[in-house]
Design a protein around this motif. Structure first.
Motif, PDB file in Angstrom:
ATOM      1  N   LEU A 229       0.812  -1.215   0.000  1.00  0.00           N
ATOM      2  CA  LEU A 229       0.000   0.000   0.000  1.00  0.00           C
ATOM      3  C   LEU A 229       0.848   1.269   0.000  1.00  0.00           C
ATOM      4  O   LEU A 229       0.310   2.377   0.101  1.00  0.00           O
ATOM      5  CB  LEU A 229      -0.928  -0.002   1.220  1.00  0.00           C
ATOM      6  CG  LEU A 229      -1.979  -1.122   1.242  1.00  0.00           C
ATOM      7  CD1 LEU A 229      -2.776  -1.082   2.538  1.00  0.00           C
ATOM      8  CD2 LEU A 229      -2.903  -1.015   0.046  1.00  0.00           C
ATOM      9  N   ASN A 230       2.166   1.107  -0.075  1.00  0.00           N
ATOM     10  CA  ASN A 230       3.094   2.244  -0.188  1.00  0.00           C
ATOM     11  C   ASN A 230       2.988   3.209   1.007  1.00  0.00           C
ATOM     12  O   ASN A 230       3.071   4.427   0.843  1.00  0.00           O
ATOM     13  CB  ASN A 230       2.835   3.004  -1.495  1.00  0.00           C
ATOM     14  CG  ASN A 230       4.074   3.731  -1.989  1.00  0.00           C
ATOM     15  OD1 ASN A 230       5.202   3.318  -1.712  1.00  0.00           O
ATOM     16  ND2 ASN A 230       3.879   4.819  -2.716  1.00  0.00           N
ATOM     17  N   LEU A 231       2.816   2.640   2.204  1.00  0.00           N
ATOM     18  CA  LEU A 231       2.642   3.480   3.393  1.00  0.00           C
ATOM     19  C   LEU A 231       3.943   4.129   3.860  1.00  0.00           C
ATOM     20  O   LEU A 231       3.911   5.049   4.677  1.00  0.00           O
ATOM     21  CB  LEU A 231       2.048   2.649   4.534  1.00  0.00           C
ATOM     22  CG  LEU A 231       0.611   2.149   4.341  1.00  0.00           C
ATOM     23  CD1 LEU A 231       0.134   1.425   5.590  1.00  0.00           C
ATOM     24  CD2 LEU A 231      -0.335   3.303   4.020  1.00  0.00           C
ATOM     25  N   PHE A 232       5.078   3.650   3.367  1.00  0.00           N
ATOM     26  CA  PHE A 232       6.361   4.222   3.782  1.00  0.00           C
ATOM     27  C   PHE A 232       6.837   5.337   2.848  1.00  0.00           C
ATOM     28  O   PHE A 232       7.924   5.879   3.041  1.00  0.00           O
ATOM     29  CB  PHE A 232       7.434   3.127   3.849  1.00  0.00           C
ATOM     30  CG  PHE A 232       7.243   2.174   4.984  1.00  0.00           C
ATOM     31  CD1 PHE A 232       7.619   2.515   6.277  1.00  0.00           C
ATOM     32  CD2 PHE A 232       6.663   0.931   4.774  1.00  0.00           C
ATOM     33  CE1 PHE A 232       7.439   1.635   7.327  1.00  0.00           C
ATOM     34  CE2 PHE A 232       6.480   0.038   5.818  1.00  0.00           C
ATOM     35  CZ  PHE A 232       6.866   0.406   7.107  1.00  0.00           C
ATOM     36  N   ALA A 233       6.015   5.689   1.864  1.00  0.00           N
ATOM     37  CA  ALA A 233       6.441   6.675   0.873  1.00  0.00           C
ATOM     38  C   ALA A 233       6.730   8.040   1.497  1.00  0.00           C
ATOM     39  O   ALA A 233       7.581   8.789   1.006  1.00  0.00           O
ATOM     40  CB  ALA A 233       5.370   6.819  -0.207  1.00  0.00           C
TER      41      ALA A 233
END
Length: 333
Positions: A229-233
């Protein structure tokens, strides 16, 4: 010879294979998240749920009720440790909230508060107290009781935080899930202690590896979802460095306040050492387990990041401090 020296050096500073494996699991989840995203009765996520229940069954199997009763006598030490674990830690983090929280770091802040709300760790607290020459029976008692208390207090603290924000939090549902996954296995193990407790003692090392492998799987599956979910972007390397620095400051502030309290309460050296190590540490085992219940699958990876950082730093710092205390004890004898 060089390999042995390198391994010994890592051990001296508190870096063992498990910490390195935790970092590796994050890397594997980043590169191959598909396996951790699978569902079904034989998926990694389902298997970790079974593993968690087995961890706490064997934990209950190791507990001896008579030893727990005997440990109740030193009430001042017990109160100091548990007030530090469940009151001082959350109070300090809440006090620093204005400095820590930003619109793009709300989830990371939640993970930091989650660290503060967790119980003390069991195995490493006992090991450090033993190495430093502290009160070992008291360490075993307090670490064990802290884990049991934490099943109830940690969700309550998190409910206060999450219901104050925009997130909904089903405290009753969380307590039911944790009771079925943690409390019931612990009570079952405790009931079988007299008959089967010898199994936990005889196979202590394999059971420790089982605990660690289960935690590695929890970390892997949690980070798979977060990476997908690309939460660390929104998080940079600088954010991670600030997080590490903050966790280190939190450890030393708590450590210093506990040291001061031990002086004011006139604890002897052994009790003071126990209070310092049991009061300043947090449990990655409980953190990994309860994160599966307290957080959604998509946010668990980010929420787990602070406790993983704190776990690694507490092992490194506590190992150095414990060895220094052990050397001081030997010099005075």
């Amino acid at each position: 010879m060089a390999k042995t020296s390198f391994t010994a050096l890592l051990a001296r500073v508190g870096l063992d294979w498990f910490i390195l494996a935790l970092l590796a699991m994050i890397g594997v989840a980043r590169l191959w998240p598909e396996l951790g995203m699978q569902t079904g009765p034989l998926s990694l996520s389902s298997l970790t749920n079974v593993g968690v229940s087995l961890i706490f069954f064997f934990y209950g199997l190791k507990l001896n009720f008579e030893q727990l009763k005997a440990g109740l006598r030193n009430y001042q030490l017990h109160l100091l440790i548990h007030l530090t674990t469940f009151v001082l830690f959350p109070a300090l983090v809440l006090a620093a909230r204005a400095l820590l929280i930003q619109p793009d770091t709300v989830l990371l802040w939640t993970g930091i508060f989650y660290v503060a709300a967790l119980p003390s760790t069991v195995s490493s607290s006992v090991v450090m107290v033993s190495l430093a020459g502290g009160n070992l029976p008291a360490a075993i008692f307090n670490a064990s009781i802290s884990s049991l208390i934490g099943v109830f207090i940690t969700p309550i603290w998190m409910s206060v935080l999450l219901t104050a924000g925009s997130d909904s939090f089903d405290l009753q549902g969380v307590m039911i899930k944790l009771s079925l996954q943690v409390i019931v296995p612990v009570l079952l193990g405790l009931a079988l202690n007299q008959r089967l407790g010898w199994l936990a003692s005889r196979y202590k090392t394999p059971l420790r590896y089982f605990d660690q492998i289960t935690i590695l799987l929890i970390v892997y599956t949690s980070f798979c979802e977060s990476f997908t979910l690309n939460l660390f972007a929104d998080y940079s390397v600088a954010d991670l460095l600030w997080l590490s620095a903050g966790m280190l400051v939190l450890f030393f502030v708590v450590y210093g306040l506990v040291w001061l309290a031990c002086r004011l309460l006139h604890f002897n050296r052994a009790d003071g050492i126990t209070a310092l190590f049991c009061g300043s540490k947090k449990s990655l085992v409980q953190g990994s387990v309860m994160a599966k219940v307290l957080f959604s699958a998509s946010t668990a990876g980010v929420a787990l990041l602070p406790i993983m950082v704190y776990h690694a730093l507490q092992l490194i710092v506590a190992s150095i401090l414990a060895q220094r205390m052990a050397a001081q004890t030997e010099a005075s004898e």
